[in-house]
Every structure is written in structure tokens, then in C-alpha cells.
Design an enzyme around this catalytic site. Structure first.
Site, PDB file in Angstrom:
ATOM      1  N   ASP A 139       0.850  -1.193   0.000  1.00 23.94           N
ATOM      2  CA  ASP A 139       0.000   0.000   0.000  1.00 23.94           C
ATOM      3  C   ASP A 139       0.891   1.251   0.000  1.00 23.94           C
ATOM      4  O   ASP A 139       1.917   1.302   0.681  1.00 23.94           O
ATOM      5  CB  ASP A 139      -0.902  -0.012   1.250  1.00 23.94           C
ATOM      6  CG  ASP A 139      -2.032   0.987   1.147  1.00 23.94           C
ATOM      7  OD1 ASP A 139      -3.190   0.553   1.027  1.00 23.94           O
ATOM      8  OD2 ASP A 139      -1.762   2.209   1.166  1.00 23.94           O
ATOM      9  N   HIS A 152     -10.079  -5.107  -3.248  1.00 24.19           N
ATOM     10  CA  HIS A 152      -8.737  -5.322  -2.700  1.00 24.19           C
ATOM     11  C   HIS A 152      -8.837  -5.811  -1.267  1.00 24.19           C
ATOM     12  O   HIS A 152      -9.605  -5.270  -0.473  1.00 24.19           O
ATOM     13  CB  HIS A 152      -7.874  -4.059  -2.776  1.00 24.19           C
ATOM     14  CG  HIS A 152      -8.565  -2.817  -2.329  1.00 24.19           C
ATOM     15  ND1 HIS A 152      -9.505  -2.152  -3.099  1.00 24.19           N
ATOM     16  CD2 HIS A 152      -8.467  -2.110  -1.172  1.00 24.19           C
ATOM     17  CE1 HIS A 152      -9.942  -1.091  -2.449  1.00 24.19           C
ATOM     18  NE2 HIS A 152      -9.333  -1.044  -1.271  1.00 24.19           N
ATOM     19  N   LEU A 153      -8.051  -6.827  -0.981  1.00 18.20           N
ATOM     20  CA  LEU A 153      -7.932  -7.342   0.389  1.00 18.20           C
ATOM     21  C   LEU A 153      -6.772  -6.613   1.054  1.00 18.20           C
ATOM     22  O   LEU A 153      -5.651  -6.635   0.541  1.00 18.20           O
ATOM     23  CB  LEU A 153      -7.639  -8.848   0.355  1.00 18.20           C
ATOM     24  CG  LEU A 153      -7.310  -9.491   1.704  1.00 18.20           C
ATOM     25  CD1 LEU A 153      -8.536  -9.485   2.634  1.00 18.20           C
ATOM     26  CD2 LEU A 153      -6.814 -10.929   1.513  1.00 18.20           C
ATOM     27  N   HIS A 154      -7.053  -5.951   2.183  1.00 15.05           N
ATOM     28  CA  HIS A 154      -5.976  -5.347   2.958  1.00 15.05           C
ATOM     29  C   HIS A 154      -5.328  -6.439   3.808  1.00 15.05           C
ATOM     30  O   HIS A 154      -6.030  -7.222   4.470  1.00 15.05           O
ATOM     31  CB  HIS A 154      -6.538  -4.274   3.906  1.00 15.05           C
ATOM     32  CG  HIS A 154      -7.012  -3.034   3.221  1.00 15.05           C
ATOM     33  ND1 HIS A 154      -6.181  -1.989   2.902  1.00 15.05           N
ATOM     34  CD2 HIS A 154      -8.245  -2.684   2.769  1.00 15.05           C
ATOM     35  CE1 HIS A 154      -6.869  -1.030   2.306  1.00 15.05           C
ATOM     36  NE2 HIS A 154      -8.133  -1.426   2.209  1.00 15.05           N
TER      37      HIS A 154
HETATM   38  P1  5GP Z   1      -9.694   1.509   0.557  1.00 12.85           P
HETATM   39  O1  5GP Z   1      -9.798   2.854   1.233  1.00 12.85           O
HETATM   40  O2  5GP Z   1     -10.396   1.540  -0.802  1.00 12.85           O
HETATM   41  O3  5GP Z   1     -10.107   0.370   1.402  1.00 12.85           O
HETATM   42  O4  5GP Z   1      -8.163   1.279   0.273  1.00 12.85           O
HETATM   43  C1  5GP Z   1      -7.491   1.790  -0.825  1.00 12.85           C
HETATM   44  C2  5GP Z   1      -6.028   1.687  -0.495  1.00 12.85           C
HETATM   45  O5  5GP Z   1      -5.301   1.870  -1.700  1.00 12.85           O
HETATM   46  C3  5GP Z   1      -5.542   2.764   0.479  1.00 12.85           C
HETATM   47  O6  5GP Z   1      -4.984   2.136   1.629  1.00 12.85           O
HETATM   48  C4  5GP Z   1      -4.520   3.565  -0.325  1.00 12.85           C
HETATM   49  O7  5GP Z   1      -3.418   3.985   0.438  1.00 12.85           O
HETATM   50  C5  5GP Z   1      -4.127   2.584  -1.427  1.00 12.85           C
HETATM   51  N1  5GP Z   1      -3.749   3.203  -2.692  1.00 12.85           N
HETATM   52  C6  5GP Z   1      -4.449   4.149  -3.375  1.00 12.85           C
HETATM   53  N2  5GP Z   1      -3.819   4.461  -4.523  1.00 12.85           N
HETATM   54  C7  5GP Z   1      -2.701   3.681  -4.564  1.00 12.85           C
HETATM   55  C8  5GP Z   1      -1.646   3.561  -5.516  1.00 12.85           C
HETATM   56  O8  5GP Z   1      -1.608   4.230  -6.545  1.00 12.85           O
HETATM   57  N3  5GP Z   1      -0.670   2.665  -5.247  1.00 12.85           N
HETATM   58  C9  5GP Z   1      -0.683   1.901  -4.102  1.00 12.85           C
HETATM   59  N4  5GP Z   1       0.334   1.047  -3.928  1.00 12.85           N
HETATM   60  N5  5GP Z   1      -1.663   1.990  -3.183  1.00 12.85           N
HETATM   61  C10 5GP Z   1      -2.666   2.870  -3.409  1.00 12.85           C
END
Ligand code: 5GP
Ligand code: ZN
Length: 152
Positions: A38, A106-108
Site C-alpha cells: 500500500d 482489494h484485500l488489505h
Molecule cells: P480503501 O480505502 O479503498 O479500502 O483502500 C485503498 C487503499 O489503496 C488505500 O490504503 C490507499 O493507500 C491505497 N492506494 C491508493 N492508490 C494507490 C496507488 O496508486 N498505489 C498503491 N500502492 N496503493 C494505493
């Protein structure tokens, strides 16, 4: 990818990362899934695991997708172990729309010391905004039973 993204020809960032067309380093890739760090880690280890083919979110999944979800989860456990984390003490989960920010499933995979108390809450399973695999499977099973009931 949203309809607006399509109209504006905005590419999905996670599709681009998964197909290797950005500088982001993949920590794992096969025909079905890809994993990468991330960009704004919530903890010592924070990896995202995505399907290579665009899938919008947990809301668009069905029970047919459970094998893919299990594969993503197992890969998350393997990556945590490789990095010296106990998966039982880690936080693997999915943000549930509208609590997500990227519309590509996406799985965190979050392991080790968390960076803040806010992040602890954000990645705390059992909350309405963050679902682990068991909760997601139960939700998909319920959705299927409701759909089957509606067809009777
Ligand atoms: P969400 O908030 O949708 O559960 O998580 C999205 C995640 O994607 C966030 O933790 C954010 O930091 C990560 N993220 C967003 N854009 C990018 C990117 O361009 N590259 C990477 N490696 N992570 C990203
Ligand atoms: Zn995508």
C-alpha cells in the site's frame, strides 16, 4: 471502475498496477491475483491483494467468487508469515462501500505495529466498514439464499 471513470477514460489504478503498467513493484502475481505494498501503509506491513481482472467491490461478488476470495486470503496469510507476522494477530479485510476509496476489489493485509489509533479502528474487523473473509462469506451465502427465495 465507475461509469464516470469510463466516460472520462480514466483508467483503474489497480488494474494498471496489476498488469504491470505502473512502476509499482508487485510482491506476488499469477494469472488471477496480484499483490503490492500500500502506498500509505497503516502498519509495519500493509499489502493489497487484488484480482487481476477488474472486480468492483465486495458488493458485486457472489458465492461463485468464494474460491477467488479464499485464494486472496491464503496468499495474504503466506505473505504475512514470510514477513514474520502471526496471521491470527493481523488484520485481513475488505472495506465495504461506501467506506472504500478505490473501486477495484482489494484485500488489505495489515500486520505488525499499527501507525495510529485511527488506523486501528479503520482496519478493525467486525465493524460495519471492515469485513473479514468469514463475514464476507456469510454475507454472500445470505444474499444467495435471499435470491433463491425470491425465485420460488
Ligand atoms: P480503501 O480505502 O479503498 O479500502 O483502500 C485503498 C487503499 O489503496 C488505500 O490504503 C490507499 O493507500 C491505497 N492506494 C491508493 N492508490 C494507490 C496507488 O496508486 N498505489 C498503491 N500502492 N496503493 C494505493
Ligand atoms: Zn480495476
Amino acid at each position: 471502475m465507475t461509469i464516470i471513470d469510463r466516460i472520462l477514460c480514466r483508467p483503474c489504478i489497480f488494474c494498471a498496477i496489476a498488469d504491470g503498467s505502473t512502476p509499482t513493484t508487485l510482491v506476488y502475481k499469477d494469472d488471477e491475483i496480484a499483490a503490492f505494498n500500500d502506498i500509505n501503509p497503516a502498519a509495519e506491513t500493509h499489502i493489497l491483494i487484488v484480482p487481476v481482472n477488474h472486480v468492483k467491490s465486495v458488493k458485486t461478488m457472489t458465492t461463485d467468487d468464494i474460491p477467488l476470495l479464499e485464494k486472496m486470503h491464503q496468499k495474504g496469510i503466506d505473505l504475512l508469515k514470510e514477513r514474520g507476522h502471526d496471521p491470527e494477530q493481523s488484520r485481513l479485510g475488505f472495506h465495504v462501500p461506501p467506506f472504500n476509496t478505490v473501486d477495484h476489489l482489494h484485500l488489505h493485509v495489515v500486520g505488525g505495529a499499527m501507525k495510529s489509533n485511527f488506523r486501528k479502528l479503520k482496519y478493525e474487523t467486525g465493524r460495519m466498514w471492515y469485513m473479514d473473509l468469514t463475514q464476507l462469506q456469510a454475507t454472500l451465502d445470505k444474499k444467495r439464499r435471499l435470491q433463491e427465495g425470491a425465485r420460488l
